[in-house]
Write a protein that holds these residues in place. Structure first.
Motif, PDB file in Angstrom:
ATOM      1  N   ARG A 171      50.748  33.533  26.041  1.00 16.06           N
ATOM      2  CA  ARG A 171      50.091  34.345  27.058  1.00 16.06           C
ATOM      3  C   ARG A 171      49.544  35.641  26.444  1.00 16.06           C
ATOM      4  N   SER A 175      45.635  36.661  26.427  1.00 17.73           N
ATOM      5  CA  SER A 175      45.132  37.900  27.031  1.00 17.73           C
ATOM      6  C   SER A 175      44.264  38.680  26.048  1.00 17.73           C
ATOM      7  N   ASP A 202      45.818  31.326  34.765  1.00 18.26           N
ATOM      8  CA  ASP A 202      46.748  32.267  35.394  1.00 18.26           C
ATOM      9  C   ASP A 202      46.715  33.617  34.697  1.00 18.26           C
ATOM     10  N   ASN A 205      43.494  35.390  35.724  1.00 19.80           N
ATOM     11  CA  ASN A 205      43.574  35.893  37.098  1.00 19.80           C
ATOM     12  C   ASN A 205      44.473  37.125  37.185  1.00 19.80           C
ATOM     13  N   ARG A 206      45.580  37.102  36.445  1.00 19.14           N
ATOM     14  CA  ARG A 206      46.472  38.274  36.438  1.00 19.14           C
ATOM     15  C   ARG A 206      45.752  39.497  35.875  1.00 19.14           C
ATOM     16  N   ARG A 209      43.413  40.992  38.315  1.00 19.59           N
ATOM     17  CA  ARG A 209      44.110  41.758  39.357  1.00 19.59           C
ATOM     18  C   ARG A 209      44.791  42.989  38.805  1.00 19.59           C
ATOM     19  N   GLU A 211      47.292  42.938  36.660  1.00 13.18           N
ATOM     20  CA  GLU A 211      48.717  42.669  36.488  1.00 13.18           C
ATOM     21  C   GLU A 211      49.027  42.321  35.040  1.00 13.18           C
ATOM     22  N   ASP A 212      50.325  42.374  34.719  1.00  9.39           N
ATOM     23  CA  ASP A 212      50.789  41.980  33.393  1.00  9.39           C
ATOM     24  C   ASP A 212      50.539  40.483  33.218  1.00  9.39           C
ATOM     25  N   PRO A 213      49.890  40.050  32.119  1.00 11.09           N
ATOM     26  CA  PRO A 213      49.636  38.616  31.920  1.00 11.09           C
ATOM     27  C   PRO A 213      50.904  37.804  31.700  1.00 11.09           C
ATOM     28  N   THR A 215      54.644  36.457  32.648  1.00  9.33           N
ATOM     29  CA  THR A 215      55.440  36.210  33.840  1.00  9.33           C
ATOM     30  C   THR A 215      56.728  37.020  33.759  1.00  9.33           C
TER      31      THR A 215
END
Length: 327
Positions: A171, A175, A202, A205-206, A209, A211-213, A215
């Protein structure tokens, strides 16, 4: 695979029953005499048994062998398997899970533990599909096993793909690639980051938004100070990685598929592997082939190549739709 396949379901030979070995079965309870007696009175011919040619050990069909002996028969129909002993055991387990007298739960767990040791690169789901137990049970067995390859960075899944055990690094790489070049396709990023295209989606999309890529599970793998532990750096610039010969990716993918018993041990599976292997040759080999096409054949070759490309595109669409159905 060579032209002499490890396992040929079409070739059946008759073998002396006394020449066969029966040790090493995943069934620890031994022969079920009632089942043998029931098979012995069957009037129609029983399916051939499977034998490991190098050791002459019965892989699948011990009860059929005992039934033949009970009937006084000195020969029995056999299909040979020529692979490694570790793969022969996998085939024995899978055969006794999918048909015939099923293995007990205890035998399945013992078999799974042995497969973890012999095939540590296989994912929990892949071993579960062979041994007939839950993937979570395989994970528990792997944690208890020492020296089973639990520290490997990646494993081969049931679909033949290699995936990292901890997807946080993939991830992170994804990113970075997306940030540097937002026009890259999901598949391009997935290939470099060694994660699935859906995971790349995912991540993207994170990021959109804010957000942190990673999880929550991935963030838990960070250091005590809350920052990510220093990950290995990309050895080359992303553009150089993406420019690598795609033939190597195809060859590696075919190699992973060849490790999947669901394909290796079925006639249809081996046919698919042969077809896919044709398309895993290098760019240099294609150039040599194209240079040697006679001028008067080029039009026909171009037509057939175009038709084949369209056929494979249809195959890709239909297989992908099946993936979506099971997701």
């Amino acid at each position: 695979m060579s032209e002499h396949e490890a396992f040929d379901r079409m070739m059946v030979v008759e073998v002396e029953t006394g020449s066969l070995a029966v040790a090493g079965s995943p069934r620890t309870s031994g022969v079920d005499q009632e089942h043998v007696a029931a098979l012995a009175v069957v009037q129609t011919p029983l399916p051939p048994i499977t034998v490991h040619r190098p050791t002459m050990r019965v892989i699948d069909g011990l009860h059929r062998l005992r039934a033949a002996e009970l009937r006084g028969e000195r020969k029995i129909a056999v299909k040979y398997f020529d692979g490694a002993e570790e793969d022969a055991f996998v085939l024995a387990v899978e055969s006794n899970v999918t048909h015939g007298l099923p293995l007990s739960t205890a035998d399945r767990k013992r078999a799974a533990a042995r497969i973890i040791a012999s095939h540590p690169q296989w994912s929990d789901r892949m071993i579960a599909s062979v041994s007939g137990i839950a993937a979570g049970t395989v994970a528990d067995l792997r944690r208890r096993e020492s020296g089973s390859g639990a520290d490997q960075g990646s494993r081969i899944g049931h679909d033949g793909r290699v995936r990292p055990i901890n997807g946080a690094e993939g991830r992170r790489i994804a990113s970075e690639l997306i940030a540097q070049n937002p026009t890259l396709s999901l598949r391009q990023v997935a290939r470099v980051a060694a994660i699935s295209p859906e995971t790349v989606r995912d991540v993207r999309n994170r990021m959109m938004r804010g957000e942190d890529p990673l999880t929550r599970r991935g963030r838990q793998a960070r250091g005590a100070d809350g920052t990510a532990a220093a990950p290995p750096r990309l050895g080359r610039a992303p553009s150089a990685v993406l420019a690598k010969d795609s033939a190597q990716d195809r060859a590696a993918a075919v190699k992973r598929l060849k490790a999947d018993p669901a394909l290796r041990f079925s006639e249809i599976g081996r046919t698919l592997l042969r077809l896919l292997s044709v398309h895993s040759i290098s760019v240099e080999e294609w150039e040599q082939i194209l240079d040697k096409v006679p001028p008067h054949c080029r039009g026909v070759v171009a037509y057939l190549a175009k038709e084949s490309a369209e056929m494979w595109s249809e195959v890709a669409v239909r297989v992908q739709s099946k993936v979506a159905e099971t997701a």
